[in-house]
Design a protein around this motif. Structure first.
Motif, PDB file in Angstrom:
ATOM      1  N   SER A  14      57.856 -36.269  28.299  1.00  0.00           N
ATOM      2  CA  SER A  14      59.066 -35.672  27.744  1.00  0.00           C
ATOM      3  C   SER A  14      58.888 -35.571  26.234  1.00  0.00           C
ATOM      4  O   SER A  14      58.448 -36.540  25.595  1.00  0.00           O
ATOM      5  CB  SER A  14      60.280 -36.546  28.090  1.00  0.00           C
ATOM      6  OG  SER A  14      61.450 -35.985  27.592  1.00  0.00           O
ATOM      7  N   ARG A  81      62.241 -24.392  43.522  1.00  0.00           N
ATOM      8  CA  ARG A  81      63.156 -24.988  42.556  1.00  0.00           C
ATOM      9  C   ARG A  81      64.527 -25.139  43.206  1.00  0.00           C
ATOM     10  O   ARG A  81      65.009 -24.226  43.865  1.00  0.00           O
ATOM     11  CB  ARG A  81      63.276 -24.106  41.317  1.00  0.00           C
ATOM     12  CG  ARG A  81      64.165 -24.696  40.233  1.00  0.00           C
ATOM     13  CD  ARG A  81      64.304 -23.719  39.060  1.00  0.00           C
ATOM     14  NE  ARG A  81      65.137 -24.260  38.015  1.00  0.00           N
ATOM     15  CZ  ARG A  81      66.471 -24.214  38.012  1.00  0.00           C
ATOM     16  NH1 ARG A  81      67.126 -23.645  39.027  1.00  0.00           N
ATOM     17  NH2 ARG A  81      67.166 -24.721  37.018  1.00  0.00           N
ATOM     18  N   THR A 118      58.947 -31.050  38.001  1.00  0.00           N
ATOM     19  CA  THR A 118      59.504 -30.849  36.675  1.00  0.00           C
ATOM     20  C   THR A 118      61.027 -30.907  36.768  1.00  0.00           C
ATOM     21  O   THR A 118      61.611 -30.614  37.813  1.00  0.00           O
ATOM     22  CB  THR A 118      59.090 -29.492  36.069  1.00  0.00           C
ATOM     23  OG1 THR A 118      59.563 -28.443  36.907  1.00  0.00           O
ATOM     24  CG2 THR A 118      57.580 -29.389  35.909  1.00  0.00           C
ATOM     25  N   ASP A 120      64.471 -29.569  34.582  1.00  0.00           N
ATOM     26  CA  ASP A 120      64.985 -28.752  33.493  1.00  0.00           C
ATOM     27  C   ASP A 120      66.512 -28.842  33.461  1.00  0.00           C
ATOM     28  O   ASP A 120      67.147 -29.133  34.467  1.00  0.00           O
ATOM     29  CB  ASP A 120      64.525 -27.296  33.624  1.00  0.00           C
ATOM     30  CG  ASP A 120      65.110 -26.575  34.820  1.00  0.00           C
ATOM     31  OD1 ASP A 120      66.300 -26.196  34.768  1.00  0.00           O
ATOM     32  OD2 ASP A 120      64.383 -26.391  35.817  1.00  0.00           O
ATOM     33  N   ASN A 123      67.842 -24.379  32.482  1.00  0.00           N
ATOM     34  CA  ASN A 123      66.559 -23.664  32.476  1.00  0.00           C
ATOM     35  C   ASN A 123      65.675 -23.986  31.275  1.00  0.00           C
ATOM     36  O   ASN A 123      64.717 -23.277  31.014  1.00  0.00           O
ATOM     37  CB  ASN A 123      66.772 -22.149  32.591  1.00  0.00           C
ATOM     38  CG  ASN A 123      67.223 -21.756  33.977  1.00  0.00           C
ATOM     39  OD1 ASN A 123      66.744 -22.310  34.968  1.00  0.00           O
ATOM     40  ND2 ASN A 123      68.145 -20.816  34.065  1.00  0.00           N
ATOM     41  N   GLU A 124      65.977 -25.055  30.555  1.00  0.00           N
ATOM     42  CA  GLU A 124      65.131 -25.518  29.457  1.00  0.00           C
ATOM     43  C   GLU A 124      64.333 -26.721  29.959  1.00  0.00           C
ATOM     44  O   GLU A 124      64.924 -27.712  30.406  1.00  0.00           O
ATOM     45  CB  GLU A 124      65.977 -25.927  28.245  1.00  0.00           C
ATOM     46  CG  GLU A 124      66.662 -24.768  27.544  1.00  0.00           C
ATOM     47  CD  GLU A 124      65.661 -23.834  26.875  1.00  0.00           C
ATOM     48  OE1 GLU A 124      64.644 -24.313  26.320  1.00  0.00           O
ATOM     49  OE2 GLU A 124      65.900 -22.612  26.926  1.00  0.00           O
ATOM     50  N   PRO A 125      62.993 -26.667  29.884  1.00  0.00           N
ATOM     51  CA  PRO A 125      62.178 -27.784  30.381  1.00  0.00           C
ATOM     52  C   PRO A 125      62.563 -29.105  29.718  1.00  0.00           C
ATOM     53  O   PRO A 125      62.768 -29.162  28.502  1.00  0.00           O
ATOM     54  CB  PRO A 125      60.752 -27.389  29.982  1.00  0.00           C
ATOM     55  CG  PRO A 125      60.795 -25.906  29.794  1.00  0.00           C
ATOM     56  CD  PRO A 125      62.178 -25.598  29.313  1.00  0.00           C
ATOM     57  N   ALA A 126      62.690 -30.163  30.522  1.00  0.00           N
ATOM     58  CA  ALA A 126      63.042 -31.487  30.005  1.00  0.00           C
ATOM     59  C   ALA A 126      61.898 -32.479  30.184  1.00  0.00           C
ATOM     60  O   ALA A 126      61.611 -33.258  29.280  1.00  0.00           O
ATOM     61  CB  ALA A 126      64.295 -32.009  30.688  1.00  0.00           C
ATOM     62  N   GLU A 128      58.045 -33.475  32.710  1.00  0.00           N
ATOM     63  CA  GLU A 128      57.121 -33.350  33.835  1.00  0.00           C
ATOM     64  C   GLU A 128      56.978 -34.755  34.401  1.00  0.00           C
ATOM     65  O   GLU A 128      56.805 -35.714  33.640  1.00  0.00           O
ATOM     66  CB  GLU A 128      55.761 -32.834  33.361  1.00  0.00           C
ATOM     67  CG  GLU A 128      55.790 -31.396  32.909  1.00  0.00           C
ATOM     68  CD  GLU A 128      54.399 -30.876  32.594  1.00  0.00           C
ATOM     69  OE1 GLU A 128      53.427 -31.278  33.280  1.00  0.00           O
ATOM     70  OE2 GLU A 128      54.282 -30.083  31.653  1.00  0.00           O
TER      71      GLU A 128
END
Length: 140
Positions: A14, A81, A118, A120, A123-126, A128
């Protein structure tokens, strides 16, 4: 349900930093019609008194449910997803979960399930994540 020793390794990245947490706890384990169920109490201070249930369907789908102070139901389905709610004492969040891989070698006496996914928010990656859960059934 069989009593089991459960070892969990949680790796996540992160904000460019990698974190690794390991936990060994007791829990329960059983084979079901659709796969396996693994149940354990969280021992992390933040998640204390939370019960986690993994419903594992082969190497294609895992339903991770947590009840207690933090409540969530995460659907991890290989290469799909899903949107999931995560309830905390501070409020509720909607997060996206994308399962990159699931491998499962569980059998009647235990084994291992490993999954990478993953997370998010909007829709913003937070982060893995990679979780490895090793189960060893205890003798009755």
């Amino acid at each position: 349900m069989k009593k089991a020793v459960i070892h969990i390794t949680d790796r996540h990245i992160s904000d460019g930093e990698e974190f690794v947490c390991e936990l060994t706890t007791s829990g329960e384990f059983e084979q079901t019609e659709s796969g396996f169920t693994v149940i354990y109490n969280e021992t992390d201070e933040e998640l204390a008194d939370c019960l986690t249930t993994l419903s594992i369907e082969g190497s294609e789908r895992i339903l991770m449910t947590r009840t207690g102070k933090y409540n969530t139901e995460m659907i991890l389905e290989k290469e799909r997803r899903h949107s999931c709610y995560y309830s905390t004492p501070y409020g509720d969040l909607m997060m996206g979960i994308y399962a990159k891989s699931i491998s499962n070698s569980l059998g009647e006496n235990g084994g291992c399930v490993k999954f990478a996914y993953t997370i998010d928010f909007n829709n913003e990656p937070a982060s893995e994540n990679e979780l490895t859960v090793t189960v060893k059934a205890q003798e009755e």
